[in-house]
Design a protein around this motif. Structure first.
Motif: not given
Length: 395
Positions: A194-195, A202-210, A233-240, A282-287
């Motif tokens: 939800g931010g 402007n960034n979403i954390t992407c989680e992997r199995d370690t 490809l499908y959102s304005p977010l960057s990633t971590t 931040d509901p815009v982030y959630n969007f």
């Protein structure tokens, strides 16, 4: 050049070709669907979720939230038959996981699971995890009438705040309790996205199995990198890129399933408190997270890249599988709300070789066709109001 070296070069060329042909690219149809994500839906659903109160185990608020979720899915065009409750209890309370299943067109027995918990502790849990709940709802709404090659399970877990007991129960009793064991392509967990109000989100954390077992870590890493690509490809977010921990994908990870997940990068300080409220989010982030998650699910479930065919929806998404079949034939009721029907098999001579009436049908009913001759048949599902016919091959 010796023969072994020739074979090695040929193998490398083949592998290189495969890498080129399977690379992720922008798909306009996926973008068109992801762009239908509604900010109004996200904000309104967060508001409604918050108003349901503290969703603690054994409380009326938790049950009310379950009922709210069911009504949301029904309003999107799903049927009660597509939903099941997975209950778990002790001497003082009963909790329920809600599972909505959408059957795939090519791999109906292989599932992409998108999940998140709907319970809360201390406060209303509007971010942890109302934000994940409304994201899953929006994905379900947008994918309802789109054919996907893989089946999808939308799962709303309870008991996460009590030590992942809901997801652990589901893995133990359903995933491993299925014979053969449920075939899972990927588990995509969405928890706390939800931010934070007043920050640049402007960034979403992407989680992997370690973690252990380690045999699935490489594939989890691959899938998480595909998730990262989908976000771009499908959102304005960057990633971590980060690691998975302490959420409902962990029982799946321990079960040697492939997992990935989303978690907010600007982590809220209000989780598990009375201040976990929409005003601090931040509901815009959630969007934007919902847009990214929708694009990812279209990719992972291999959604049709064209407009949903008229037949797919006029036939209520009914399917008969596997097809071709050798022994058992499954009848998927799709989105048909009538659950009393007759099913018939008609051979190429027009002779009815099988007919059975099924009352109070489950979402999937199974019949044995092993005694029938090999060949092409017409399967006919008929209710008082509808008649659906599809070709079936018995091998």
């Amino acid at each position: 050049m010796n023969f072994l070296k020739q074979k090695t070069i040929l193998f490398l060329l083949v592998i290189s070709g495969l890498q080129i042909t399977t690379a992720q690219t922008f798909i306009q149809r996926y973008a068109d669907v992801a762009n239908q994500t509604s900010q109004a839906n996200i904000t309104n659903n967060l508001t409604e979720y918050e108003a349901l109160g503290v969703k603690r185990r054994g409380t009326q608020a938790l049950q009310n939230t379950l009922n709210w979720l069911k009504n949301k899915y029904l309003s999107y065009g799903y049927t009660a038959g597509q939903m099941t409750e997975d209950s778990f209890a002790n001497s003082t309370y009963t909790c329920k996981n809600l599972v909505l299943t959408k059957i795939g067109t090519v791999y109906p027995n292989t599932y992409v699971i998108v999940c998140g918990h709907y319970d809360s502790i201390t406060g209303t849990g509007t971010n942890d995890n109302g934000s994940g709940v409304v994201t899953i709802l929006e994905i379900a709404r947008l994918l309802q009438n789109i054919p996907t090659e893989y089946s999808i399970k939308f799962i709303n877990f309870s008991g996460e705040e009590d030590g992942l007991i809901g997801s652990q129960h589901y893995v133990s009793s359903v995933v491993n309790g299925t014979n053969p064991k449920m075939d899972i392509r990927l588990v995509f967990n969405i928890d706390e996205v939800g931010g934070r109000a007043g920050m640049t989100n402007n960034n979403i954390t992407c989680e992997r199995d370690t973690g252990s077992p380690t045999s699935n870590n490489a594939t989890s890493n691959t899938m998480t990198n595909e998730l990262i690509t989908c976000v771009g490809l499908y959102s304005p977010l960057s990633t971590t890129l980060s690691y998975a921990y302490a959420s409902d994908y962990m029982p799946f990870e321990n079960n040697n399933e492939i997992i990935t997940g989303f978690f907010e990068t600007n982590e809220t300080p209000y989780a598990h408190t009375v201040n976990d409220l929409l005003i601090n989010m931040d509901p815009v982030y959630n969007f934007n997270v919902a847009k990214a998650a929708t694009g990812a699910m279209l990719h992972f479930a291999r959604a049709s890249t064209t407009l949903a065919s008229e037949t797919f929806n006029t036939d209520f998404q009914i399917s008969f599988f596997p097809n071709p079949t050798k022994g058992k034939l499954n009848i998927n009721l799709g989105t048909l709300k009538e659950n009393n029907y007759t099913f018939s098999l008609i051979d190429i001579q027009g002779k009815e070789v099988y007919k059975d009436s099924i009352s109070n049908a489950k979402q999937i009913e199974t019949i044995d066709v092993s005694s029938f001759s090999k060949g092409v048949y017409m399967g006919v599902l008929e209710t008082e109001k509808n008649r659906i016919t599809k070709k079936i091959v018995i091998e």
